[in-house]
Design an enzyme around this catalytic site. Structure first.
Site, PDB file in Angstrom:
ATOM      1  N   HIS A 145      42.828  37.760  41.116  1.00 18.84           N
ATOM      2  CA  HIS A 145      41.174  38.104  41.912  1.00 18.84           C
ATOM      3  C   HIS A 145      40.555  36.541  42.560  1.00 18.84           C
ATOM      4  CE1 HIS A 145      41.591  40.942  38.779  1.00 18.84           C
ATOM      5  NE2 HIS A 145      40.123  41.003  38.203  1.00 18.84           N
ATOM      6  N   LYS A 575      28.164  44.434  34.975  1.00 22.26           N
ATOM      7  CA  LYS A 575      27.276  45.123  36.472  1.00 22.26           C
ATOM      8  C   LYS A 575      26.876  46.249  36.182  1.00 22.26           C
ATOM      9  CE  LYS A 575      30.540  46.437  39.593  1.00 22.26           C
ATOM     10  NZ  LYS A 575      30.674  48.084  40.077  1.00 22.26           N
TER      11      LYS A 575
END
Length: 916
Positions: A145, A575
């Protein structure tokens, strides 16, 4: 070695001051007095920024008058300073820890010593400890990532500076030697200055594979025996087991295997990754065999060898056709060397795929263990312990695979593949339109049906064949690398029972599942549903309950030792729902999943998808593991290590040992408490009380991100457009094109908010939620304070939010609102600022502190000292973004501005020590 009284905070300050002085010299030598004076002027102004109202106008004036090259040099100056301070701080911790390791009066949180003290308090017997240890399996999983903004070239230079600082601290050095070391440090700083700190070419997956291997090869492989020696010594001193410790730490990787939304991870690339892993670990074994060969000169003229070893030497000489008469350069009586030479040749054959070779690492382990047993039988215990045991430990840990590779794909692609397969094969023409129950029935029937759906005449799309080939990679890895190389297939955005069953059916089509007589006879795949959004977390227990009730899935699990691995997503849930609700739902989900697994007598293994920042499940790992619900960690755990956290934890060898010690201690303690049924009191009551807080936090957070002007706010007052163009990873920043935050990956989302210092992903909604719950009498302040003291989940949540709030800076955050002067932007910023004040107010009420981090003055000081060096980069970044986004700026100038902005992003990330 310095004593505790000699080594103090003053020494850290001295080191930082010396490094700052050396950097100042480099700036003058490389760029002249003007740059040095500009840097010092900006630093002086930002020191008084919060007390002098005119300071920000003076800073803007300086920044506006800087040329592009001057802006770049100022940014780089502060960025290098952060790198040096971070290195000095890390070395300070290592030295302080080493000096005080034996002192119980010093905080030993996260150490084996502290964990053992707790085991004694729990009255864990030696027998019980052996049983607990036999269950432990800790798997840090490296991911690609893109949250590491620093180039590997720069990381290596920082490592060299760290080693030089260590030499200064641990060496008995004269003034002349100290001067020599300072010259070496200055050389590295100069090289830092003359090196590109940002990438200008797109990172390939192959680059990420080699980056992950850098830490495995150069640090983890070497320090692994030290970890076990530390654990063994700690146990021995406490009167516990100290020998024959099981291998409890293994390593995993997503790099080269994770293809969720990643167009560049092909089947061939994954196979290449497997092969590279195998080649690299065997090369390390060969190098170590060389080292042992040079040392192990024991002669049978003085000490005998075992009969088993003699027989094996004769056998291998015949198999390899290598006879001692041909080796005229070595002493014939050195039989250990002879055997090591034969092992070496057999390993070389393994790399070249020649015969005879090692079929698996177990055979290699058996041979090396034969050397150990012979030494133990012939007065060579100390040799066996110090020369042979470390290699045996490594073979147990790394096998022939080095790190276990996970395969991950998105549920949407799996659904498309299964739908097409069933349609083209004539099994179900309208699979996408039927109910979930009907889908389950069809898939279950096909799993136990011996007739394959796939055949050479079947016309399937390229996308469907790709999904099938990806699943077949597991079979390929097992057959060509090692049974330990791969088994886990992760379904991201998993929502339904049919998502998991679809993978089971596809696995059957590729030979990973073998069925007969309406039952699963063999299974070589572990299917991990990844629950990520708030809705999916809430539905996860229902999904797993339904799965476990199906005979076909029960049969599959029986062939996998009745172990169900489930992955939990911290990033997307944050999120989606904000930090409060994300953490609460993750906590409740674990309890429900554990309950259901227990009902079906299935062992649950949780895979925690943690990021580096607190917004994405990061923060102190020791605190995080102990804060997990009781009974949810029974020895086994997987957790991701991402981006900058890999270099933070595993770049410096001493820090790598400490990182592994910390996570091992936490898992050991959590497992021991479960073993002794020591649950936290009142947890059910606390969960009920907190539900109202979570509901309000979710509502308040969603109101913000769903605001009609929020996307405009986000895209204008954060450098998201710059981050999307930075070459910090091979993966695209968004899963799909679109202007909704659900399309954006969690990493650039958090990265953007960190850059503008508003960091809403790490705290927003907390203040309103607490105040609302108290006002409505759903909870009292007294109850909140009790929960903070007694409920580890809430303690960790509050402390993590407190750390983020300390990094938030609304003065700098407001500076970024100058990027869009609309009334809507001003309105949203006022909401954020108001919520920040409310969150600080209620957090302090709960903790009883007068100011943030009052209970951790050292961390508070560390964070506050960074502002004078961080703020100038923020002012420069705002100025550069204004120019970059201006319609008047020419294309060529935009390209140069983008280069400068990339540097500013790196500089701020280094200062805050977080990206995404």
């Amino acid at each position: 070695m310095k004593t505790q009284s000699e080594y103090s905070e003053k020494n850290l300050s001295k080191n930082i001051k010396e490094l700052g002085f050396l950097l100042g010299e480099v700036l003058k030598e490389q760029e002249g007095e003007k740059l040095f004076n500009t840097v010092e002027r900006l630093r002086s102004l930002t020191k008084v920024l919060r007390s002098d109202k005119t300071a920000k106008y003076k800073i803007r004036k300086i920044v506006n008058n800087l040329s592009g090259n001057e802006s770049y040099n100022v940014i780089k100056s502060f960025a290098i300073y952060f790198a040096l301070v971070n290195a000095a701080d890390e070395i300070h911790k290592i030295v302080y820890e080493k000096i005080n390791r034996e002192k119980l009066s010093i905080d030993q949180t996260g150490s084996f010593k502290q964990a053992i003290q707790e085991l004694k308090r729990l009255k864990v017997s030696s027998k019980e400890l052996r049983e607990i240890m036999s269950r432990l399996e800790i798997i840090p999983v490296f991911t690609a990532h893109p949250t590491e903004a620093t180039r590997q070239t720069i990381l290596k230079k920082i490592l060299r500076i760290s080693n030089l600082l260590l030499e200064k601290e641990f060496g008995f050095i004269s003034d002349l030697e100290e001067e020599r070391l300072n010259k070496k440090i200055k050389t590295e700083i100069t090289l830092l200055w003359q090196s590109n700190e940002i990438r200008f070419s797109k990172i390939k997956v192959e680059d990420e594979v080699m980056r992950g291997l850098f830490f495995l090869k150069n640090v983890i492989y070497n320090i692994l025996p030290e970890l076990y020696e530390l654990l063994s010594n700690s146990f021995g001193e406490a009167g516990f087991m100290s020998s024959d410790l099981p291998s409890i730490v293994k390593f995993g990787s997503w790099i080269g295997g994770d293809r969720d939304g990643h167009p560049f991870v092909s089947v061939d690339l994954t196979k290449e990754t497997f092969a590279i892993h195998k080649k690299e670990i065997i090369t390390l074994y060969l190098n170590e065999l060389n080292d042992i060969y040079e040392l192990l000169s024991s002669s049978v003229n003085l000490k005998s060898i075992s009969k088993s070893l003699k027989a094996k030497i004769n056998r291998y000489e015949n198999e390899l056709r290598i006879f001692h008469a041909e080796d005229k350069l070595r002493e014939p009586s050195e039989k250990y060397r002879r055997f090591l030479y034969l092992i070496y040749q057999k390993l070389v054959n393994t790399t070249k795929e020649l015969k005879p070779s090692y079929l698996n690492s177990d055979d290699l382990f058996e041979d090396i263990n034969l050397v150990k047993e012979s030494l133990l039988q012939n007065d060579g215990k100390v040799i066996a312990n110090n020369l042979i045991d470390p290699l045996l430990r490594k073979i147990q840990t790394f096998g022939f695979h080095f790190a276990k590779l996970d395969i991950r794909q998105n549920a949407s692609l799996i659904r498309k593949a299964i739908s097409e397969l069933l349609r083209v094969s004539g099994t179900a023409n309208n699979f996408t339109c039927i109910s979930e129950d009907e889908k389950i029935t069809i898939i279950c029937n096909e799993i136990i049906n011996p007739r394959p759906l796939v055949n050479t005449n079947l016309q399937l799309s390229q996308e469907t064949r790709k999904v099938l080939d990806e699943i077949e990679l597991i079979k390929w890895g097992i057959e060509n690398i090692s049974p330990e190389a791969v088994s886990d297939y992760i379904i991201s955005n998993c929502e339904k029972v049919s998502d998991v069953l679809s993978v089971l059916l596809l696995a059957k089509e590729k030979g990973l599942i073998v069925t007969s007589k309406n039952s699963v006879r063999e299974s070589n795949i572990d299917i991990l549903p990844l629950f990520e959004t708030i809705v999916d977390l809430r539905n996860s227990s229902e999904v797993m309950d339904k799965l476990f009730s199906l005979n076909v899935y029960k049969n599959h699990l029986k062939k996998r030792k009745n172990i169900q691995k489930i992955m939990l997503g911290y990033s997307d849930s944050n999120k989606d729902g904000g930090i409060v609700t994300s953490n609460y739902e993750l906590y409740k989900t674990q309890i429900e999943l554990k309950r259901i697994c227990s009902d079906y007598e299935i062992e649950l293994v949780l895979f925690h998808g943690r990021g580096g920042s607190i917004s994405r499940g990061g923060g102190p790992v020791y605190r995080s593991i102990l804060a997990q619900p009781p009974m949810t960690i029974n020895g086994k755990i997987k957790l991701t290590e991402q981006g900058e956290m890999i270099s933070a934890k595993y770049l410096i060898p001493q820090r790598a040992v400490k990182s592994l010690e910390t996570v091992t201690s936490a898992v050991l303690l959590h497992s021991a408490k479960n073993f002794k049924n020591k649950t936290q009191p009142d947890i059910d009551k606390f969960i009920g009380l907190f539900s109202t807080v979570s509901e309000k936090a979710f509502e308040h957070y969603r109101n913000l991100v769903s605001d009609k002007s929020f996307i405009e706010y986000f895209r204008s007052v954060t450098p998201i457009d710059i981050i999307e163009k930075i070459e910090i990873g091979s993966r695209p920043s968004s899963r799909k094109k679109g202007n909704d935050i659900s399309m954006l990956r969690a990493i650039p989302w958090v990265f953007s908010w960190t850059q503008n210092r508003q960091i809403i992903s790490g705290w927003y909604g907390f203040g309103t939620a607490i105040k609302n719950a108290v006002d409505k009498k759903a909870i009292t302040l007294s109850q909140l304070k009790t929960m903070y003291k007694k409920w580890q989940f809430f303690t960790a949540l509050v402390q993590n939010i407190e750390m983020v709030l300390t990094k938030v800076d609304m003065l700098i955050g407001e500076e970024y609102t100058r990027l869009n002067s609309s009334t809507e932007v001003d309105r949203i910023f006022k909401k954020i600022k108001s919520e920040y004040r409310l969150s600080v107010e209620w957090l302090l009420k709960i903790t009883g502190e007068n100011e943030l981090l009052e209970s951790d003055p050292q961390l508070k000081k560390t964070l506050s000292l960074r502002n004078p060096y961080l703020d100038p980069i923020s002012f420069i970044q705002v100025n550069l973004i204004q120019k970059y986004r201006s319609k008047k700026t020419a294309k060529k100038e935009k390209a140069e501005l983008l280069r400068l902005l990339r540097a500013s992003v790196n500089g701020i990330a280094a200062g805050i020590k977080n990206t995404g």
